[in-house]
Write a protein that holds these residues in place. Structure first.
Motif, mmCIF file in Angstrom:
data_model
loop_
_atom_site.group_PDB
_atom_site.id
_atom_site.type_symbol
_atom_site.label_atom_id
_atom_site.label_comp_id
_atom_site.label_asym_id
_atom_site.label_seq_id
_atom_site.Cartn_x
_atom_site.Cartn_y
_atom_site.Cartn_z
ATOM 1 N N THR A 159 6.979 -58.346 48.672
ATOM 2 C CA THR A 159 6.661 -59.415 47.708
ATOM 3 C C THR A 159 7.709 -59.469 46.608
ATOM 4 O O THR A 159 8.164 -60.557 46.212
ATOM 5 C CB THR A 159 5.271 -59.180 47.104
ATOM 6 O OG1 THR A 159 4.291 -59.206 48.147
ATOM 7 C CG2 THR A 159 4.934 -60.259 46.078
ATOM 8 N N MET A 160 8.121 -58.299 46.123
ATOM 9 C CA MET A 160 9.136 -58.254 45.074
ATOM 10 C C MET A 160 10.471 -58.787 45.578
ATOM 11 O O MET A 160 11.151 -59.555 44.883
ATOM 12 C CB MET A 160 9.310 -56.820 44.572
ATOM 13 C CG MET A 160 10.279 -56.700 43.396
ATOM 14 S SD MET A 160 10.625 -54.977 42.967
ATOM 15 C CE MET A 160 11.682 -54.517 44.323
ATOM 16 N N LEU A 161 10.862 -58.410 46.800
ATOM 17 C CA LEU A 161 12.124 -58.891 47.362
ATOM 18 C C LEU A 161 12.095 -60.408 47.529
ATOM 19 O O LEU A 161 13.111 -61.085 47.305
ATOM 20 C CB LEU A 161 12.385 -58.212 48.708
ATOM 21 C CG LEU A 161 12.695 -56.711 48.666
ATOM 22 C CD1 LEU A 161 12.768 -56.146 50.086
ATOM 23 C CD2 LEU A 161 13.983 -56.433 47.924
ATOM 24 N N ALA A 162 10.948 -60.934 47.934
ATOM 25 C CA ALA A 162 10.834 -62.392 48.060
ATOM 26 C C ALA A 162 10.921 -63.067 46.692
ATOM 27 O O ALA A 162 11.560 -64.126 46.555
ATOM 28 C CB ALA A 162 9.518 -62.741 48.754
ATOM 29 N N ASP A 163 10.287 -62.477 45.689
ATOM 30 C CA ASP A 163 10.351 -63.037 44.335
ATOM 31 C C ASP A 163 11.776 -63.029 43.791
ATOM 32 O O ASP A 163 12.141 -63.880 42.977
ATOM 33 C CB ASP A 163 9.439 -62.247 43.390
ATOM 34 C CG ASP A 163 7.962 -62.481 43.677
ATOM 35 O OD1 ASP A 163 7.642 -63.484 44.346
ATOM 36 O OD2 ASP A 163 7.132 -61.657 43.236
ATOM 37 N N MET A 164 12.590 -62.056 44.248
ATOM 38 C CA MET A 164 13.988 -61.961 43.821
ATOM 39 C C MET A 164 14.909 -62.838 44.669
ATOM 40 O O MET A 164 16.118 -62.838 44.472
ATOM 41 C CB MET A 164 14.450 -60.502 43.911
ATOM 42 C CG MET A 164 13.721 -59.538 42.981
ATOM 43 S SD MET A 164 14.157 -57.799 43.301
ATOM 44 C CE MET A 164 15.903 -57.809 42.868
ATOM 45 N N ASP A 165 14.323 -63.574 45.630
ATOM 46 C CA ASP A 165 15.089 -64.438 46.540
ATOM 47 C C ASP A 165 16.070 -63.653 47.408
ATOM 48 O O ASP A 165 17.091 -64.193 47.850
ATOM 49 C CB ASP A 165 15.843 -65.531 45.761
ATOM 50 C CG ASP A 165 14.905 -66.532 45.105
ATOM 51 O OD1 ASP A 165 13.852 -66.825 45.697
ATOM 52 O OD2 ASP A 165 15.227 -66.996 43.991
ATOM 53 N N PHE A 215 9.786 -62.022 57.651
ATOM 54 C CA PHE A 215 10.795 -62.167 56.613
ATOM 55 C C PHE A 215 12.203 -62.058 57.190
ATOM 56 O O PHE A 215 12.476 -61.218 58.041
ATOM 57 C CB PHE A 215 10.619 -61.099 55.523
ATOM 58 C CG PHE A 215 9.377 -61.274 54.707
ATOM 59 C CD1 PHE A 215 9.326 -62.212 53.695
ATOM 60 C CD2 PHE A 215 8.257 -60.501 54.957
ATOM 61 C CE1 PHE A 215 8.181 -62.377 52.935
ATOM 62 C CE2 PHE A 215 7.101 -60.652 54.209
ATOM 63 C CZ PHE A 215 7.065 -61.594 53.198
ATOM 64 N N GLY A 216 13.090 -62.909 56.695
ATOM 65 C CA GLY A 216 14.513 -62.831 57.004
ATOM 66 C C GLY A 216 15.303 -62.707 55.711
ATOM 67 O O GLY A 216 14.822 -63.073 54.631
ATOM 68 N N ILE A 217 16.507 -62.214 55.822
ATOM 69 C CA ILE A 217 17.327 -62.029 54.637
ATOM 70 C C ILE A 217 17.944 -63.363 54.210
ATOM 71 O O ILE A 217 18.201 -64.237 55.045
ATOM 72 C CB ILE A 217 18.419 -60.968 54.875
ATOM 73 C CG1 ILE A 217 18.978 -60.441 53.558
ATOM 74 C CG2 ILE A 217 19.516 -61.516 55.781
ATOM 75 C CD1 ILE A 217 19.789 -59.165 53.707
ATOM 76 N N THR A 218 18.132 -63.538 52.920
ATOM 77 C CA THR A 218 18.764 -64.742 52.389
ATOM 78 C C THR A 218 20.231 -64.457 52.093
ATOM 79 O O THR A 218 20.703 -63.318 52.192
ATOM 80 C CB THR A 218 18.075 -65.186 51.095
ATOM 81 O OG1 THR A 218 18.257 -64.158 50.096
ATOM 82 C CG2 THR A 218 16.583 -65.417 51.310
ATOM 83 N N SER A 219 20.968 -65.508 51.713
ATOM 84 C CA SER A 219 22.371 -65.298 51.338
ATOM 85 C C SER A 219 22.475 -64.384 50.127
ATOM 86 O O SER A 219 23.366 -63.531 50.048
ATOM 87 C CB SER A 219 23.040 -66.646 51.053
ATOM 88 O OG SER A 219 22.352 -67.340 50.025
ATOM 89 N N GLN A 220 21.532 -64.523 49.169
ATOM 90 C CA GLN A 220 21.528 -63.619 48.015
ATOM 91 C C GLN A 220 21.254 -62.178 48.448
ATOM 92 O O GLN A 220 21.833 -61.227 47.910
ATOM 93 C CB GLN A 220 20.460 -64.051 46.997
ATOM 94 C CG GLN A 220 20.730 -65.401 46.349
ATOM 95 C CD GLN A 220 19.960 -66.525 47.054
ATOM 96 O OE1 GLN A 220 19.954 -66.585 48.291
ATOM 97 N NE2 GLN A 220 19.329 -67.388 46.281
ATOM 98 N N GLY A 221 20.357 -62.029 49.439
ATOM 99 C CA GLY A 221 20.059 -60.687 49.928
ATOM 100 C C GLY A 221 21.240 -60.051 50.620
ATOM 101 O O GLY A 221 21.518 -58.861 50.447
ATOM 102 N N SER A 222 21.978 -60.842 51.407
ATOM 103 C CA SER A 222 23.177 -60.312 52.067
ATOM 104 C C SER A 222 24.215 -59.880 51.042
ATOM 105 O O SER A 222 24.860 -58.837 51.196
ATOM 106 C CB SER A 222 23.766 -61.378 52.999
ATOM 107 O OG SER A 222 22.890 -61.663 54.051
#
Length: 201
Positions: A99-105, A119-126
């Motif tokens: 949930t926290m990772l999703a809130d952080m985009d 869940f998949g990783i976003t460009s910000q996550g990469s």
């Protein structure tokens, strides 16, 4: 320590490093007894020692999601697999972290079947994962150390040997010919084996 850049289609074009099974060994080899929940919640081995802090677990989850979109349960089982069954984080730790990772985009919910959130990783996550590459390697290396330790301390051969000993004792001492001398000889052999075990380096 090996890692390589490779793109993932679900990464919005960003590369992600792949981490080998033996990555990151060294810095934490001298740590204490592993096991238990990263937040002190107790794991399969019952330890209360903190294994991973929140930032380390965040990087481990991001790495696994970067490999493939995953459900929370998939992530728990993946971590358990990476440690050879020695450790699995509790749902009470993993799901709030997602949930926290999703809130952080850093991750985003993906289309999937059923009611489980995928869940998949976003460009910000990469980008975040790449910026914290060394810390991620370090945390993943500790999972590998856990797996090696579990492999070294697997009790199956010892249990087999103990079963053989019990069977031999039963067969030899339960008959009518198990006189006092036989009992003393058997006891001496067991004492000798115990002494040799104590002297093992």
């Amino acid at each position: 320590m090996r890692f390589s850049e490779h793109p993932h289609s679900h990464h919005h074009g960003h590369g992600c490093f792949a981490i080998g099974r033996h990555a990151g060994e060294g810095r934490h080899r001298g740590g204490g007894r592993f096991g238990g929940d990263p937040m002190g919640g107790g794991g399969p081995r019952g330890s209360r020692r903190r294994l991973f802090d929140a930032s380390e677990l965040k990087l481990i989850l991001l790495h696994l999601i970067a490999e493939n979109p995953r459900h929370g349960y998939d992530l728990i089982r993946a971590i358990e697999g990476l440690t050879g069954g020695a450790y699995a984080p509790s749902p009470g730790v993993v799901y709030p972290m997602l949930t926290m990772l999703a809130d952080m985009d850093l991750i985003a919910e993906q289309p999937g079947e059923g009611t489980k959130k995928l869940f998949g990783i976003t460009s910000q996550g990469s980008t975040y994962l790449e910026e914290n590459r060394n810390d991620a390697l370090d945390a993943l290396g500790r999972l590998d150390i856990l797996a090696k330790r579990a492999e070294r301390t697997d009790g199956a051969p010892i249990r087999r040997a103990m079963d053989n000993l019990k069977m031999a004792l039963h067969n030899r001492l339960s008959g009518d010919n198990a006189d006092a001398d036989t009992v003393l000889n058997v006891a001496a052999l067991i004492d000798e084996a115990a002494s040799k075990i104590e002297r093992l380096k």
